[in-house]
Design an enzyme around this catalytic site. Sequence first.
Site, PDB file in Angstrom:
ATOM      1  N   ARG A   1      25.323  44.073  35.597  1.00 19.00           N
ATOM      2  CA  ARG A   1      25.483  44.832  36.844  1.00 19.00           C
ATOM      3  C   ARG A   1      24.333  45.793  37.097  1.00 19.00           C
ATOM      4  O   ARG A   1      24.001  46.091  38.243  1.00 19.00           O
ATOM      5  CB  ARG A   1      26.800  45.596  36.833  1.00 19.00           C
ATOM      6  CG  ARG A   1      27.970  44.673  37.061  1.00 19.00           C
ATOM      7  CD  ARG A   1      29.273  45.404  36.996  1.00 19.00           C
ATOM      8  NE  ARG A   1      30.357  44.480  37.267  1.00 19.00           N
ATOM      9  CZ  ARG A   1      31.633  44.751  37.025  1.00 19.00           C
ATOM     10  NH1 ARG A   1      31.967  45.911  36.503  1.00 19.00           N
ATOM     11  NH2 ARG A   1      32.553  43.859  37.302  1.00 19.00           N
TER      12      ARG A   1
ATOM     13  N   LYS B   1      46.862  35.828  34.614  1.00 15.34           N
ATOM     14  CA  LYS B   1      48.038  36.244  35.389  1.00 15.34           C
ATOM     15  C   LYS B   1      48.141  35.562  36.736  1.00 15.34           C
ATOM     16  O   LYS B   1      47.266  35.721  37.599  1.00 15.34           O
ATOM     17  CB  LYS B   1      47.975  37.756  35.611  1.00 15.34           C
ATOM     18  CG  LYS B   1      48.263  38.540  34.355  1.00 15.34           C
ATOM     19  CD  LYS B   1      48.437  39.976  34.702  1.00 15.34           C
ATOM     20  CE  LYS B   1      49.356  40.680  33.722  1.00 15.34           C
ATOM     21  NZ  LYS B   1      49.493  42.104  34.083  1.00 15.34           N
TER      22      LYS B   1
ATOM     23  N   GLY C   1      35.282  38.515  34.757  1.00 17.51           N
ATOM     24  CA  GLY C   1      34.775  39.036  33.486  1.00 17.51           C
ATOM     25  C   GLY C   1      34.752  37.996  32.386  1.00 17.51           C
ATOM     26  O   GLY C   1      33.703  37.696  31.811  1.00 17.51           O
TER      27      GLY C   1
HETATM   28  P1  ADP Z   1      38.610  36.478  34.510  1.00 15.13           P
HETATM   29  O1  ADP Z   1      38.276  37.829  33.903  1.00 15.13           O
HETATM   30  O2  ADP Z   1      37.514  35.489  34.312  1.00 15.13           O
HETATM   31  O3  ADP Z   1      39.072  36.596  35.941  1.00 15.13           O
HETATM   32  P2  ADP Z   1      41.289  36.610  33.491  1.00 15.13           P
HETATM   33  O4  ADP Z   1      41.111  38.038  33.163  1.00 15.13           O
HETATM   34  O5  ADP Z   1      42.214  36.250  34.592  1.00 15.13           O
HETATM   35  O6  ADP Z   1      39.863  35.899  33.703  1.00 15.13           O
HETATM   36  O7  ADP Z   1      41.895  35.841  32.218  1.00 15.13           O
HETATM   37  C1  ADP Z   1      41.219  35.685  31.023  1.00 15.13           C
HETATM   38  C2  ADP Z   1      42.185  35.699  29.888  1.00 15.13           C
HETATM   39  O8  ADP Z   1      43.174  34.701  30.029  1.00 15.13           O
HETATM   40  C3  ADP Z   1      41.453  35.370  28.615  1.00 15.13           C
HETATM   41  O9  ADP Z   1      41.450  36.523  27.802  1.00 15.13           O
HETATM   42  C4  ADP Z   1      42.232  34.228  27.999  1.00 15.13           C
HETATM   43  O10 ADP Z   1      42.456  34.371  26.627  1.00 15.13           O
HETATM   44  C5  ADP Z   1      43.553  34.276  28.731  1.00 15.13           C
HETATM   45  N1  ADP Z   1      44.203  32.960  28.758  1.00 15.13           N
HETATM   46  C6  ADP Z   1      43.818  31.858  29.419  1.00 15.13           C
HETATM   47  N2  ADP Z   1      44.643  30.838  29.175  1.00 15.13           N
HETATM   48  C7  ADP Z   1      45.582  31.288  28.321  1.00 15.13           C
HETATM   49  C8  ADP Z   1      46.729  30.692  27.690  1.00 15.13           C
HETATM   50  N3  ADP Z   1      47.054  29.427  27.902  1.00 15.13           N
HETATM   51  N4  ADP Z   1      47.479  31.478  26.885  1.00 15.13           N
HETATM   52  C9  ADP Z   1      47.139  32.768  26.672  1.00 15.13           C
HETATM   53  N5  ADP Z   1      46.082  33.386  27.226  1.00 15.13           N
HETATM   54  C10 ADP Z   1      45.311  32.648  28.046  1.00 15.13           C
HETATM   55 MG    MG Z   2      39.486  39.382  33.077  1.00  9.46          MG
END
Ligand code: ADP
Ligand code: MG
Length: 389
Positions: free
Chosen positions: A36, A197, A346
Amino acid sequence: MELRKVQELDVAGRQVIVRVDFNVPCRNGKVCDATRITAALPTLEFLRDRGCRIVVLTHLGKPNNEHDKHLSLQQVFDYLAERLPSVQFASEVPGTAAAIARSQQVRTGDITLFENLRFNPGEQANDRAFAASLAVMGDCMVNEAFSVSHRRAASVSTLPTLLPSAAGFQVQKEVEFLGSALADPKRPLVAIIGGAKISTKLPVIRALLEHCDYVLLGGALANTILKAQGVAVGKSLIEENMVESVKDLSLTTNKLRVPIDVVMAKRPEAGAAASIVAVANVPDDELILDIGPESVELYAKILQTAGTVIWNGPMGYFELPAFAKGTDEVAKVVAGLLAVTIAGGGETLDAIDELKLGKKFTFLSTGGGAMLKFLEGAPMPGLVPLLKA
Ligand code: ADP
Ligand code: MG
C-alpha cells in the site's frame, strides 16, 4: 463513475493533504508488507515535483488512545525515509493545535507524514469539527486511500467536502479497472469468490450474479450454501444464521457453481489425514477444508474461456499446505490466462504473492473490503465527494 483527478487539481505551489492508507502490517517496529505504501508513491512524487508542500495523513491499526505507542507511524516513516528523499515525520497528532502549527512549517517539496489519525477519536467518529481541524492543515486534499474509501471517517468522507479534492493515481486505477470489469467487460466475465464468511460476501455474490457469466465459489463460504441446499457438510465451518438467507441461490443454473468435490479432514491441523470425496459424501465427523481436483478442473475449464476474471477469496484453508492446493491451482490458472485478470483481498493477495504470480495479473486491488463494496455497487463515502459534477 467519473472522479476528479489529482492531475486536474490546481496544486502548483499549494499545500496538499494526501490521505493515504499506510495501515500496513508491521512486526517489531518494521513494515512487513509495503504494497500500500508503494502504491501511493507516484502521487506523492507527482505532487513533490509540482512544488507542493505535502501533508500525509493515515491511520495505523486500532489504537485505544494516543498512548498506544506501538501504533505510532514512526515505524512506517522509517520505512518511507529509506525510499523517499525529503520525507519528514511530524509526531504531532492531527487535529491538535500543535499539528496545525507544525503543518505551517512544511516547506516546498517536503513530504511530511503526521502521527496516527486514529490517536484522535474524531477520525473514526467522522467528527465534523475534527475534519475541519484537518482541513486547516492544507489548501486542498487528495484521496489516495482506496482501501478505506468504503468507510465513513473524518479524513476520508468529510475532509474532501471541506477542501478542493481529487483522486490520486492509485484510486483512479482502482475505479478504472474494477469499474470497467463490471460495466464493459471482455466476456465471458467470470468471478471467483472464496474465503471465510458468506455474511460479508453475500451482497457481492448477488451483485456479481447480475453482471457475470459465471460465479465460481470456494472456501468456507461455499459450505453454508451447500448446507442450505441440504448437502451434508459434516463439521465444516459454516454460518448457521446465514443458511436461510442463501436458500434462494440457485445451483441449477449454469452460472453459480459450487465445488463438486472437496478435500476434508477430521481436524483443521497440519498432519491431519486429508482425503478427497465427492461433495455429497462428507461424513459427520469431517470438515471441508479445500476444493478438490475435479472442482479445480471444472473451474479451470470455465476460466480458460474467460475474457475477464475477478477473484477474491481463497478456495480453502490455504495457510496449511495440505489444504492450499485448490487456491494455488486456481491462482496458477488465472495467472496463465490472456484475459483481463483482477484480484484483491488480504489473504487472496498473500496466496498470489507466495506463488510469486503477482506480475501475471492485470490488476491487483489494494482494497479488500473496499473492493467488495465497489463491486457491490454500493456508494463509497470516500469517493462520492470526488465525483465530477
Ligand atoms: P480475503 O482476505 O482474500 O478476502 P477472506 O478473509 O474472506 O479472504 O478469507 C480468508 C480465510 O478463509 C483464510 O484465512 C482461509 O483459511 C479461510 N478459509 C477458506 N476456506 C476455508 C475452509 N474451507 N475452512 C476454514 N477456513 C477457510
Ligand atoms: Mg481476509
